[in-house]
Design a protein around this motif. Structure first.
Motif, PDB file in Angstrom:
ATOM      1  N   VAL A 122    -118.888 -57.907-102.117  1.00 16.47           N
ATOM      2  CA  VAL A 122    -119.190 -59.316-101.353  1.00 16.47           C
ATOM      3  C   VAL A 122    -119.205 -60.374-102.284  1.00 16.47           C
ATOM      4  CG1 VAL A 122    -121.270 -60.112-100.095  1.00 16.47           C
ATOM      5  CG2 VAL A 122    -120.819 -57.924 -99.921  1.00 16.47           C
ATOM      6  N   PRO A 123    -118.371 -61.260-101.909  1.00 13.40           N
ATOM      7  CA  PRO A 123    -118.446 -62.625-102.839  1.00 13.40           C
ATOM      8  C   PRO A 123    -119.673 -63.181-103.080  1.00 13.40           C
ATOM      9  CG  PRO A 123    -116.752 -62.710-101.354  1.00 13.40           C
ATOM     10  CD  PRO A 123    -117.671 -61.704-100.841  1.00 13.40           C
ATOM     11  N   ARG A 124    -119.995 -63.621-104.452  1.00 12.77           N
ATOM     12  CA  ARG A 124    -121.115 -64.312-104.928  1.00 12.77           C
ATOM     13  C   ARG A 124    -121.702 -65.398-103.978  1.00 12.77           C
ATOM     14  NH1 ARG A 124    -124.666 -64.398-109.132  1.00 12.77           N
ATOM     15  NH2 ARG A 124    -125.564 -66.405-109.764  1.00 12.77           N
ATOM     16  N   GLU A 125    -120.910 -66.080-103.457  1.00  8.31           N
ATOM     17  CA  GLU A 125    -121.112 -67.150-102.730  1.00  8.31           C
ATOM     18  C   GLU A 125    -122.308 -66.805-101.396  1.00  8.31           C
ATOM     19  OE1 GLU A 125    -118.358 -66.798-103.874  1.00  8.31           O
ATOM     20  OE2 GLU A 125    -117.760 -68.439-104.787  1.00  8.31           O
ATOM     21  N   GLN A 126    -121.495 -65.693-100.678  1.00 14.70           N
ATOM     22  CA  GLN A 126    -122.062 -65.087 -99.443  1.00 14.70           C
ATOM     23  C   GLN A 126    -123.448 -64.184 -99.998  1.00 14.70           C
ATOM     24  OE1 GLN A 126    -118.611 -65.558 -99.697  1.00 14.70           O
ATOM     25  NE2 GLN A 126    -119.629 -67.233 -98.338  1.00 14.70           N
ATOM     26  N   ARG A 127    -123.471 -63.596-101.090  1.00 12.89           N
ATOM     27  CA  ARG A 127    -124.420 -63.074-101.267  1.00 12.89           C
ATOM     28  C   ARG A 127    -125.842 -63.871-101.720  1.00 12.89           C
ATOM     29  NH1 ARG A 127    -124.783 -57.752-102.117  1.00 12.89           N
ATOM     30  NH2 ARG A 127    -122.970 -56.613-102.803  1.00 12.89           N
ATOM     31  N   LEU A 128    -125.496 -65.147-102.373  1.00 19.50           N
ATOM     32  CA  LEU A 128    -126.677 -66.285-102.383  1.00 19.50           C
ATOM     33  C   LEU A 128    -127.246 -66.885-101.259  1.00 19.50           C
ATOM     34  CD1 LEU A 128    -125.300 -68.014-105.812  1.00 19.50           C
ATOM     35  CD2 LEU A 128    -127.007 -66.104-105.376  1.00 19.50           C
ATOM     36  N   GLU A 129    -125.934 -67.242-100.208  1.00 19.09           N
ATOM     37  CA  GLU A 129    -126.412 -67.810 -98.964  1.00 19.09           C
ATOM     38  C   GLU A 129    -127.374 -66.674 -98.302  1.00 19.09           C
ATOM     39  OE1 GLU A 129    -122.402 -70.021 -98.340  1.00 19.09           O
ATOM     40  OE2 GLU A 129    -122.368 -68.566 -97.532  1.00 19.09           O
ATOM     41  N   CYS A 130    -127.048 -65.460 -98.220  1.00 18.88           N
ATOM     42  CA  CYS A 130    -127.921 -64.430 -97.694  1.00 18.88           C
ATOM     43  C   CYS A 130    -129.240 -64.394 -98.183  1.00 18.88           C
ATOM     44  CB  CYS A 130    -127.143 -63.027 -97.670  1.00 18.88           C
ATOM     45  SG  CYS A 130    -127.977 -61.725 -97.009  1.00 18.88           S
ATOM     46  N   ALA A 131    -129.301 -64.841 -99.417  1.00 25.38           N
ATOM     47  CA  ALA A 131    -130.626 -64.385-100.242  1.00 25.38           C
ATOM     48  C   ALA A 131    -131.233 -65.713 -99.854  1.00 25.38           C
ATOM     49  CB  ALA A 131    -130.356 -64.501-101.729  1.00 25.38           C
ATOM     50  N   LEU A 132    -130.737 -66.613 -99.722  1.00 21.77           N
ATOM     51  CA  LEU A 132    -131.254 -68.197 -99.125  1.00 21.77           C
ATOM     52  C   LEU A 132    -131.924 -68.287 -98.030  1.00 21.77           C
ATOM     53  CD1 LEU A 132    -128.658 -70.614-100.854  1.00 21.77           C
ATOM     54  CD2 LEU A 132    -131.295 -70.627-101.484  1.00 21.77           C
ATOM     55  N   LEU A 133    -131.244 -67.553 -96.961  1.00 19.74           N
ATOM     56  CA  LEU A 133    -131.678 -67.451 -95.727  1.00 19.74           C
ATOM     57  C   LEU A 133    -133.042 -66.421 -95.624  1.00 19.74           C
ATOM     58  CD1 LEU A 133    -128.500 -66.944 -93.441  1.00 19.74           C
ATOM     59  CD2 LEU A 133    -129.827 -68.962 -93.996  1.00 19.74           C
ATOM     60  N   LYS A 134    -132.906 -65.212 -96.401  1.00 17.73           N
ATOM     61  CA  LYS A 134    -133.888 -64.502 -96.516  1.00 17.73           C
ATOM     62  C   LYS A 134    -135.231 -65.291 -97.129  1.00 17.73           C
ATOM     63  CE  LYS A 134    -131.939 -61.063 -98.580  1.00 17.73           C
ATOM     64  NZ  LYS A 134    -131.694 -59.854 -99.026  1.00 17.73           N
ATOM     65  N   GLY A 135    -134.851 -66.298 -98.048  1.00 16.19           N
ATOM     66  CA  GLY A 135    -135.874 -66.912 -98.684  1.00 16.19           C
ATOM     67  C   GLY A 135    -136.581 -68.038 -97.538  1.00 16.19           C
ATOM     68  N   VAL A 136    -135.798 -68.429 -96.763  1.00 19.37           N
ATOM     69  CA  VAL A 136    -136.466 -69.445 -95.901  1.00 19.37           C
ATOM     70  C   VAL A 136    -137.758 -68.620 -94.898  1.00 19.37           C
ATOM     71  CG1 VAL A 136    -136.190 -70.648 -93.459  1.00 19.37           C
ATOM     72  CG2 VAL A 136    -134.468 -70.764 -95.586  1.00 19.37           C
ATOM     73  N   THR A 137    -137.169 -67.411 -94.656  1.00 18.63           N
ATOM     74  CA  THR A 137    -138.085 -66.493 -93.907  1.00 18.63           C
ATOM     75  C   THR A 137    -139.398 -66.307 -94.659  1.00 18.63           C
ATOM     76  OG1 THR A 137    -136.551 -65.586 -92.353  1.00 18.63           O
ATOM     77  CG2 THR A 137    -138.635 -64.626 -92.435  1.00 18.63           C
ATOM     78  N   ALA A 138    -139.061 -65.731 -95.874  1.00 16.35           N
ATOM     79  CA  ALA A 138    -140.238 -65.212 -96.585  1.00 16.35           C
ATOM     80  C   ALA A 138    -141.064 -66.504 -97.276  1.00 16.35           C
ATOM     81  CB  ALA A 138    -139.520 -65.048 -98.184  1.00 16.35           C
ATOM     82  N   HIS A 139    -140.507 -67.916 -97.396  1.00 15.85           N
ATOM     83  CA  HIS A 139    -141.513 -68.915 -97.812  1.00 15.85           C
ATOM     84  C   HIS A 139    -142.114 -69.103 -96.765  1.00 15.85           C
ATOM     85  CE1 HIS A 139    -142.145 -72.241-100.209  1.00 15.85           C
ATOM     86  NE2 HIS A 139    -142.239 -72.980 -99.421  1.00 15.85           N
ATOM     87  N   TYR A 140    -141.560 -69.246 -95.378  1.00 12.64           N
ATOM     88  CA  TYR A 140    -142.656 -70.148 -94.319  1.00 12.64           C
ATOM     89  C   TYR A 140    -143.174 -68.975 -93.313  1.00 12.64           C
ATOM     90  CZ  TYR A 140    -139.875 -74.281 -95.257  1.00 12.64           C
ATOM     91  OH  TYR A 140    -139.329 -75.418 -95.827  1.00 12.64           O
ATOM     92  N   VAL A 141    -142.810 -67.643 -93.612  1.00 12.60           N
ATOM     93  CA  VAL A 141    -143.472 -66.528 -92.816  1.00 12.60           C
ATOM     94  C   VAL A 141    -144.486 -65.871 -93.705  1.00 12.60           C
ATOM     95  CG1 VAL A 141    -143.193 -64.979 -91.013  1.00 12.60           C
ATOM     96  CG2 VAL A 141    -141.699 -66.736 -91.130  1.00 12.60           C
ATOM     97  N   TRP A 142    -143.867 -65.161 -94.439  1.00 14.96           N
ATOM     98  CA  TRP A 142    -144.688 -64.229 -95.349  1.00 14.96           C
ATOM     99  C   TRP A 142    -145.776 -64.917 -96.275  1.00 14.96           C
ATOM    100  CZ3 TRP A 142    -143.890 -60.670 -92.305  1.00 14.96           C
ATOM    101  CH2 TRP A 142    -142.368 -60.108 -91.923  1.00 14.96           C
ATOM    102  N   ILE A 143    -145.141 -65.770 -97.038  1.00 13.66           N
ATOM    103  CA  ILE A 143    -146.071 -66.598 -98.039  1.00 13.66           C
ATOM    104  C   ILE A 143    -147.121 -67.130 -97.377  1.00 13.66           C
ATOM    105  CG2 ILE A 143    -146.096 -67.961 -99.705  1.00 13.66           C
ATOM    106  CD1 ILE A 143    -143.482 -66.882-100.954  1.00 13.66           C
ATOM    107  N   SER A 144    -146.752 -68.073 -96.369  1.00 12.39           N
ATOM    108  CA  SER A 144    -147.803 -69.019 -95.752  1.00 12.39           C
ATOM    109  C   SER A 144    -148.681 -68.089 -94.932  1.00 12.39           C
ATOM    110  CB  SER A 144    -147.027 -69.835 -94.859  1.00 12.39           C
ATOM    111  OG  SER A 144    -146.469 -69.527 -93.718  1.00 12.39           O
ATOM    112  N   HIS A 145    -148.532 -66.753 -94.549  1.00  7.30           N
ATOM    113  CA  HIS A 145    -149.350 -66.110 -93.916  1.00  7.30           C
ATOM    114  C   HIS A 145    -149.890 -64.930 -94.458  1.00  7.30           C
ATOM    115  CE1 HIS A 145    -146.959 -68.401 -90.587  1.00  7.30           C
ATOM    116  NE2 HIS A 145    -147.963 -67.939 -89.939  1.00  7.30           N
ATOM    117  N   GLU A 146    -150.255 -65.135 -95.954  1.00  2.99           N
ATOM    118  CA  GLU A 146    -151.016 -64.005 -96.423  1.00  2.99           C
ATOM    119  C   GLU A 146    -152.338 -63.516 -96.283  1.00  2.99           C
ATOM    120  OE1 GLU A 146    -151.281 -61.299 -99.341  1.00  2.99           O
ATOM    121  OE2 GLU A 146    -149.473 -62.144 -98.610  1.00  2.99           O
ATOM    122  N   ALA A 147    -153.028 -64.568 -95.883  1.00  8.84           N
ATOM    123  CA  ALA A 147    -154.343 -63.936 -95.177  1.00  8.84           C
ATOM    124  C   ALA A 147    -154.232 -62.973 -94.018  1.00  8.84           C
ATOM    125  CB  ALA A 147    -155.068 -65.191 -94.676  1.00  8.84           C
ATOM    126  N   VAL A 148    -153.440 -63.065 -93.049  1.00  4.35           N
ATOM    127  CA  VAL A 148    -153.074 -62.047 -92.179  1.00  4.35           C
ATOM    128  C   VAL A 148    -152.389 -60.838 -92.977  1.00  4.35           C
ATOM    129  CG1 VAL A 148    -151.718 -61.238 -90.021  1.00  4.35           C
ATOM    130  CG2 VAL A 148    -152.650 -63.690 -90.362  1.00  4.35           C
TER     131      VAL A 148
END
Length: 418
Positions: free
Chosen positions: A324-350
């Motif tokens: 898997v080319p590095r560019e696509q690995r990083l893009e995939c990681a960034l998309l996962k980072g969006v969800t982690a940042h706005y869903v997981w981290i911001s809902h830590e109390a739940v």
């Protein structure tokens, strides 16, 4: 079944010949599809708890089951294009999360604390345990070497190997990840007999990338539909830098922030990214176009890079590695980072309350065991030779629960305890 040996098609417990004209891998796929463990994923968390829907936006959020089905579709096509048996790859994709507990990775972290005196808990190792022990379908003959024990779905060696992202024990864990408990070492050794040490088979690599593609793209879609993410925020460079920092910390610590910010900006500049999402039919269609285009981008990049390295021959088992080319690995990681940042981290109390519920449930079940356990797990508890094995029976019980049944079981046992 070309390019797969008779040994690849062997089962841990030999079975008599079947009359119907199906391949061994078609049987594997059917066994996973018809399993109760797979059905239970319909009520287990993917992005948010299955009870939390986005009906006002015209869609329901994905569950762990729908994620597994989407992963299977991606993996089947990518694997087939590279020469893998498509039923084998689809089986691995369907089974890859089959051992995950209530509340997703959050519940996994809580159960790892609960299970520290019996070897810990890891979703991937639990999946192997479900496939080879806990899902009640096949039992071995009464004599040695298996002495009539449950062998779960009794899948082929190749199917179990393809389902193992991390084919090593807790002592050999990489970044905390492993694929077999010491209690299940016998079947793991059988699966991996003759395999290169520490090497993941090609079909498992295809499954792993398909999993990354499916959840990076679809979790982002669900986060947008549910209102956790909006495109205006991603247009802000300062906000993107925060997302990049989250992605780097969780998914790609070999990249620096500048590289990630540049890659993120270039990805968002692609013409298929919608300007906004408002739940209208046109917005939904634009969002679907985004997800299908991203999936194609990630899969085609992997296929082309792998073919460039190995040519047009069929690629199976240990004859190649997925590239898997590095560019696509990083893009995939960034998309996962969006969800982690706005869903997981911001809902830590739940999330903290969910972890607390799992640990309280374990304490309540242990206190009242074996009466607090379902019959299948009660038998394992009663036959256990020591405290560690009894604890593992309780952990297996909790891991089998759905989000909703874990909450209901906790409520019932809390009332009884009070």
């Amino acid at each position: 079944m070309r390019n797969y040996s008779e040994r690849d098609q062997e089962r841990w417990a030999p079975e008599p010949p079947k009359r119907r004209d199906r391949t061994a891998f078609e049987r594997d796929r059917a066994r996973v599809l018809h399993s109760a463990a797979l059905r239970r994923l319909a009520a287990k968390t993917q992005v948010a708890s299955p009870g939390a829907h986005a009906e006002e936006h015209g869609q329901s959020l994905r569950t762990r089951l729908t994620h597994s089905l989407e992963c299977a579709q991606i993996g089947r096509e990518l694997g087939k294009s590279l020469g893998c048996d498509p039923d084998l790859v689809e089986t691995a994709c369907l089974a890859h999360d089959i051992g995950h507990p209530p509340f997703g990775h959050n519940g996994e972290a809580a159960l790892d604390v609960v299970a520290r005196d019996c070897g810990g808990f890891e979703g991937n190792a639990q999946s192997l345990r479900v496939l080879t022990r806990l899902e009640p379908k096949s039992f071995a003959p009464a004599g040695p070497p298996l002495y009539g024990r449950s062998v779960g779905l009794n899948l082929t060696r190749a199917a179990l190997d393809a389902s193992m992202k991390y084919p090593w024990t807790p002592d050999e864990a990489v970044n905390g990840k492993y694929g077999t408990y010491l209690d299940d070492l016998a079947v793991a050794r059988w699966v991996r007999d003759g395999a290169p040490a520490g090497r993941v088979c090609f079909e498992a690599q295809v499954m792993d990338w398909s999993d990354d593609v499916a959840y990076s793209v679809h979790d982002l879609e669900d986060a947008l539909v549910a209102g956790h993410v909006d495109f205006d925020r991603l247009a802000d460079p300062a906000e993107r830098r925060l997302v990049c920092a989250t992605a780097r910390k969780l998914y790609c610590d070999d990249a620096d922030l500048d590289e990630l910010e540049e890659r993120f900006a270039r990805l968002l500049a692609e013409p298929y990214w919608p300007d906004r999402y408002d739940g209208t039919p046109r917005a939904l269609a634009a969002l679907k176009n985004l997800t299908s285009t991203l999936i194609g981008r990630f899969c085609v990049a992997a296929e082309e890079a792998t073919r460039a390295a190995y040519g047009d021959r069929p690629l199976t088992r240990y004859g190649a590695d997925l590239i898997v080319p590095r560019e696509q690995r990083l893009e995939c990681a960034l998309l996962k980072g969006v969800t982690a940042h706005y869903v997981w981290i911001s809902h830590e109390a739940v999330r903290a309350r969910q972890r607390e519920l799992i640990m309280e449930l374990a304490e309540l079940m242990l206190r009242g065991a074996p009466d607090t356990l379902d019959p299948a797990f009660r038998a394992a508890f009663e036959e256990a030779p020591d405290d560690a094995a009894r604890l593992r029976a309780v952990v297996d019980q909790i891991a089998s629960l759905t989000d909703t049944s874990a909450i209901a079981r906790h409520k019932a046992l809390s009332g009884r305890a009070g």
